[in-house]
Scaffold this motif. Structure first.
Motif, PDB file in Angstrom:
ATOM      1  N   LYS A   1       2.592   6.150  -2.529  1.00  0.00           N
ATOM      2  CA  LYS A   1       1.944   5.002  -3.126  1.00  0.00           C
ATOM      3  C   LYS A   1       2.818   4.527  -4.293  1.00  0.00           C
ATOM      4  O   LYS A   1       3.228   5.335  -5.120  1.00  0.00           O
TER       5      LYS A   1
ATOM      6  N   ASP B   1       0.821  -1.215   0.000  1.00  0.00           N
ATOM      7  CA  ASP B   1       0.000   0.000   0.000  1.00  0.00           C
ATOM      8  C   ASP B   1       0.847   1.254   0.000  1.00  0.00           C
ATOM      9  O   ASP B   1       0.473   2.259  -0.618  1.00  0.00           O
ATOM     10  N   VAL B   2       1.979   1.239   0.699  1.00  0.00           N
ATOM     11  CA  VAL B   2       2.835   2.414   0.827  1.00  0.00           C
ATOM     12  C   VAL B   2       4.284   1.963   0.709  1.00  0.00           C
ATOM     13  O   VAL B   2       4.659   0.882   1.201  1.00  0.00           O
TER      14      VAL B   2
END
Length: 578
Positions: A505, A478-479
């Motif tokens: 991201k 996700d990150v």
């Protein structure tokens, strides 16, 4: 009145008449007369006008439009009287016809000439006639090549001439050694340049997680590192002894199990696959071992291969110099910087997590590479095996399984769900040293000019950041967290501080870098097709150390790896000692 006969008799003899004397000679002092042509126009044979040699009172040539169209007798044969050119004049050429007065020098080696050209005439700066002359500068700044001085340390050239300046664009190419020794018995199969690789394209899906094939655990990320570090309370990077595994593809027990179940055609680890997908961005040499067994292809690496090292400023215009290139600063050579960056990226992910036995996320299975005999505790690491569809048609399906890695987890601030993270670190060594690539001072610019700092790192470390981004996308993170780690003292490479952490991201970061995953999938599919058409055996894909070329070699099916050879030699030595 006298008769007509008397008048005729009174005329003088022909010898005393006015005009040239009658002669039969055809030369005058050895010089032939100019030949007569009917196309020549005769002008005035004599002129008794009251002027000074045909000039007016001010000494200028008189102009009479009545005779402007008349040609001088014999002008068409004027070339007969031209002296022949000297034999050695062919070795001379006109360099410049611009006169340098020498009276307009200002500053250090600069010459500024200003003035107007004639209307409709040619200009020395390559533009149309009229207006002011082009500003010219010579000396330290650059040389003039018809286009003027561009103010950036070089010269503009309308004819694409050489550029000279303080960066010395004409420096010789550096010669690097190959990452693997090319043996004489290896057979060269393919040679692919980066231009061809850049044109490959294959659209693939986002991949799917294989049910029940997740291993390890993850600690929660410490959000305090996202805040800018205060200079008086900088956080030191401390070595953390944690077990981290980097097993090659064919030795992974999980991949061996999946291969036996015929789950895919291509198998790889994320660090190996990312190097292949980002090959057109690479500069330093590397190699990948490819094993073909039946209808399966395994992408492997050697132990301690160049793929495992974290490069520094690989893509900089003036990369760090090696000892062979004249560098005397041992800690700022490419090999030393790579070892330092690898050490930082080993410890940084372990420092930015909150180790707690109660606060962690466990995967479906334990770490598949850890054994009970090892004393060091495990690091926060999760392995997820994911499958991607690389098929070009329904009649010819082809799937790829890759082992991906995650480093930490954090709670979403909005809905409280878990977000998976990948953690990496960029390192600052000396912004004033050779090879820094124009990097800004992170301590003073990271907070106020973060975008400029990141843009510079994208330029200098394009391949490294692209690989990290691809690994994050493959793992469906996700990150992606990027830490900024700097030396405490630029002259020492053993003490570091953490200046801050920034998260993106992965796909947004890929768009900023102009990173196309479809191009990477096209490269993987092309290399796999080359090997699937061959017999079973071992192949080596080598990046040329000095050219943008990939070479595929066939080494043979029974040839051992370098680490296997070392193990055999050690076993022989132990037997001899016993």
């Amino acid at each position: 009145m006298a008769s007509i006969v008397d008048l005729i008799n009174s005329l003088p003899e022909p010898d005393t008449t006015w005009g040239p004397s009658v002669t039969t000679e055809t030369t005058l002092n050895g010089v032939p007369y100019a030949p007569f042509s009917k196309s020549d126009k005769l002008g005035r044979m004599a002129d008794w006008s009251d002027a000074k040699d045909g000039r007016d009172g001010r000494g200028r040539q008189q102009y009479n439009r009545n005779y402007r169209d008349q040609q001088v007798y014999g002008a068409g044969s004027a070339s007969l009287f031209v002296a022949p050119a000297a034999e050695d004049e062919a070795s001379f050429s006109l360099v410049s016809n611009v006169r340098d007065t020498g009276k307009s020098r200002f500053g250090r080696g600069a010459i500024f000439t200003r003035g107007r050209t004639q209307r409709g005439g040619a200009r020395t700066d390559g533009r149309a006639g009229g207006g002011r002359a082009q500003l010219q500068r010579s000396g330290r700044g650059g040389q003039q090549y018809g286009g003027g001085y561009d103010g950036r340390g070089g010269a503009r050239s309308g004819a694409r001439g050489r550029r000279f300046g303080w960066k010395d664009y004409d420096k010789p190419q550096r010669l690097r050694d190959s990452s693997v020794t090319i043996r004489p018995e290896w057979k060269l199969l393919e040679e692919i340049d980066f231009n061809r690789l850049g044109k490959l394209n294959l659209e693939a899906d986002e991949g799917e997680d294989l049910d029940g094939y997740s291993y390890g655990f993850l600690y929660y990320y410490d959000r305090s590192y996202d805040k800018p570090a205060v200079k008086s309370a900088e956080r030191r990077l401390a070595p953390v002894d944690r077990s981290v595994y980097n097993v090659t593809t064919s030795r992974d027990p999980v991949i061996q199990e999946l291969a036996e179940k015929e789950e895919a055609t291509i198998f790889a680890a994320d660090n190996i696959l990312s190097m292949l997908m980002c090959a057109p961005r690479s500069v330093y040499p590397w190699d990948i071992i490819i094993r073909k067994q039946g209808n399966k292809v395994f992408l492997d690496k050697r132990d301690g291969a160049a793929i495992d090292l974290v490069t520094v400023n690989e893509n900089a215009a003036d990369a760090p110099l090696d000892a062979a290139d004249g560098s005397k600063d041992s800690i700022n050579q490419p090999s030393a910087l790579a070892a330092e960056a690898t050490f930082i990226n080993h410890n940084f992910p372990n420092q930015v997590v909150l180790e707690s036995a109660n606060q962690k996320v466990n995967m479906a299975h334990e770490n598949p590479f850890h054994t009970a005999e090892e004393a060091d505790p495990l690091a926060s690491k999760a392995y997820k095996y994911r499958r991607f569809d690389l098929s070009t048609s329904e009649e010819d399906p082809m799937y790829l399984i890759v082992r991906t890695e995650l480093d930490a987890v954090q709670k979403n601030a909005i809905n409280g769900e878990n977000q998976f993270l990948t953690v990496h670190a960029l390192n600052e060594w000396d912004p004033k040293a050779q090879g820094s690539g124009g990097a800004l001072d992170w301590r003073s610019k990271l907070v106020t000019q973060r975008g400029a700092v990141v843009a510079t790192e994208m330029k200098n470390n394009s391949c490294k950041l692209a690989r990290w981004t691809v690994q994050s996308i493959l793992a469906k993170a996700d990150v992606m967290k990027l830490g900024f780690v700097s030396r405490v003292n630029p002259k020492a490479n053993d003490k570091h501080v953490v200046l801050g952490v920034v998260g993106w991201k992965p796909r947004d970061f890929a768009n900023q870098m102009n990173l196309q995953l479809s191009n990477g999938w096209g490269i993987v599919r092309t290399i796999a097709d080359m090997c699937l058409q061959r017999d079973d055996g071992k192949y080596v894909l080598v990046k040329d150390p000095n050219k943008n070329i990939l070479r595929l070699y066939e080494t043979g099916a029974d040839e051992p790896d370098d680490d296997e050879e070392v193990a055999e030699e050690e076993g022989v030595e132990e037997a001899v000692e016993e």
